[in-house]
Design an enzyme around this catalytic site. Sequence first.
Site, short mmCIF file in Angstrom:
data_model
loop_
_atom_site.label_atom_id
_atom_site.label_comp_id
_atom_site.label_asym_id
_atom_site.label_seq_id
_atom_site.Cartn_x
_atom_site.Cartn_y
_atom_site.Cartn_z
N ARG A 56 0.85 -1.21 0.00
CA ARG A 56 0.00 0.00 0.00
C ARG A 56 0.88 1.26 0.00
NH1 ARG A 56 -2.54 -3.61 -0.33
NH2 ARG A 56 -2.43 -2.83 -2.43
N GLN A 88 -9.85 9.98 7.16
CA GLN A 88 -9.76 8.57 7.55
C GLN A 88 -8.73 7.86 6.69
OE1 GLN A 88 -14.16 7.17 8.38
NE2 GLN A 88 -14.11 8.72 6.78
N ASN A 89 -8.18 8.59 5.72
CA ASN A 89 -7.26 7.95 4.77
C ASN A 89 -5.86 7.86 5.37
OD1 ASN A 89 -9.42 7.93 3.11
ND2 ASN A 89 -8.75 9.63 1.84
N ILE A 90 -5.18 6.77 5.02
CA ILE A 90 -3.81 6.59 5.51
C ILE A 90 -2.80 7.02 4.46
CG2 ILE A 90 -4.46 4.85 7.21
CD1 ILE A 90 -3.61 2.65 5.30
N HIS A 106 -7.05 7.76 11.40
CA HIS A 106 -6.77 6.33 11.28
C HIS A 106 -5.28 6.06 11.05
CE1 HIS A 106 -11.24 5.29 10.22
NE2 HIS A 106 -11.05 5.54 11.49
N SER A 174 -18.18 6.47 3.31
CA SER A 174 -19.45 5.76 3.35
C SER A 174 -20.27 6.13 4.58
CB SER A 174 -19.20 4.25 3.34
OG SER A 174 -18.42 3.90 4.46
N ASN A 198 -20.43 12.97 -2.26
CA ASN A 198 -20.10 11.55 -2.33
C ASN A 198 -20.64 10.97 -3.64
OD1 ASN A 198 -18.75 9.63 -0.60
ND2 ASN A 198 -20.66 8.49 -0.47
P1 OAD Z 1 -15.42 3.26 2.08
O1 OAD Z 1 -14.74 2.43 1.05
O2 OAD Z 1 -16.21 2.61 3.13
O3 OAD Z 1 -16.38 4.30 1.36
C1 OAD Z 1 -15.94 5.08 0.29
C2 OAD Z 1 -17.07 6.02 -0.10
O4 OAD Z 1 -16.57 6.84 -1.14
C3 OAD Z 1 -18.33 5.34 -0.62
O5 OAD Z 1 -19.47 5.92 -0.02
C4 OAD Z 1 -18.31 5.64 -2.12
O6 OAD Z 1 -19.61 5.87 -2.65
C5 OAD Z 1 -17.52 6.92 -2.17
N1 OAD Z 1 -16.76 7.09 -3.40
C6 OAD Z 1 -16.15 6.15 -4.15
N2 OAD Z 1 -15.55 6.70 -5.21
C7 OAD Z 1 -15.77 8.04 -5.13
C8 OAD Z 1 -15.41 9.17 -5.93
N3 OAD Z 1 -14.68 9.03 -7.04
N4 OAD Z 1 -15.84 10.39 -5.54
C9 OAD Z 1 -16.58 10.54 -4.41
N5 OAD Z 1 -16.96 9.52 -3.63
C10 OAD Z 1 -16.55 8.28 -3.97
O7 OAD Z 1 -14.27 4.16 2.72
P2 OAD Z 1 -14.28 5.04 4.02
O8 OAD Z 1 -15.61 5.64 4.25
O9 OAD Z 1 -13.11 5.94 3.94
O10 OAD Z 1 -10.90 2.24 8.62
O11 OAD Z 1 -14.01 3.98 5.13
C11 OAD Z 1 -13.88 4.40 6.43
C12 OAD Z 1 -12.95 3.51 7.18
O12 OAD Z 1 -13.35 2.16 7.06
C13 OAD Z 1 -11.54 3.48 6.67
O13 OAD Z 1 -10.73 4.53 7.14
C14 OAD Z 1 -11.04 2.18 7.19
C15 OAD Z 1 -12.20 1.35 6.77
O14 OAD Z 1 -12.33 0.17 7.35
C16 OAD Z 1 -9.93 1.54 9.21
O15 OAD Z 1 -9.06 0.97 8.59
C17 OAD Z 1 -10.00 1.58 10.69
#
Ligand code: OAD
Length: 227
Positions: A56, A88-90, A106, A174, A198
């Site tokens: 990664r 929340q991004n690494i 995170h 999400s 989103n």
């Molecule tokens: P998710 O993968 O759960 O959600 C990504 C969101 O981005 C979804 O709602 C998609 O609809 C949206 N999306 C995708 N492509 C997009 C684009 N081009 N433009 C705009 N939106 C887009 O990721 P996170 O919400 O970041 O935690 O997940 C949260 C946490 O869950 C992460 O930090 C991680 C994960 O498990 C840990 O590792 C603790």
Amino acid sequence: MARIVVLTGAGISAESGIRTFRAVDGLWEDHRIEDVATPEGYAADPALVHAFYDERRRAVAAAEPNAAHLALAGLEARRPGDVLIVTQNIDDLHERAGSTRVSHIHGELGSALCEACGERMPWHGDLAGGPRCPSCGARALRPDVVWFGEAVYGLDDIFDAVALCEQFWVIGTSGAVTPAASLVAVAAEAGARTALLNLDAHDDLRLFDDVVLGPATVTVPEWVARF
Ligand code: OAD
């Protein structure tokens, strides 16, 4: 105090070529989340987990910030001191776009955590093979990322910032993972104007004043141009 607090998630980096988590198959880069993103997974197979995060880290180094990261950095440049990004991004794409106030709740791929001495340190190489901690010498370095069941970084300060902001925007997440998901409730309760940008709508949109659906590279530059 920041007038504008922006919570970002994997969706803002998707168009830089970094995959989001909750793909339909429930896997993250072809691995089960419990294998690569939990303390139990790490205890069971540290070599696999190191190989996973090393990969990664290399993928992020090869990626570039996109128009959404750049638009948020541009907003901060126009309004110094007004913008705080909580991500929340690494990955480090916000910083590489030019944002200076970024809170990685995170953790970060560009950081290692020593399980022996507790030190957190910038780390840009691999962790496979067990390099020594520069601080204490132990071979106990792990990725400085927050796994499921672990405490999120800096949350008290973030709740304070959100409770005082005027604008709270959620971009590319999400909304499924707490406590980040509860921040919009704090913002709305405190009277901030709230927006969701989103690709897909969340199940519950009641706490958002504005909802803009579409890819972040299109919606975010248009949105920030209004401020
Ligand atoms: P998710 O993968 O759960 O959600 C990504 C969101 O981005 C979804 O709602 C998609 O609809 C949206 N999306 C995708 N492509 C997009 C684009 N081009 N433009 C705009 N939106 C887009 O990721 P996170 O919400 O970041 O935690 O997940 C949260 C946490 O869950 C992460 O930090 C991680 C994960 O498990 C840990 O590792 C603790």
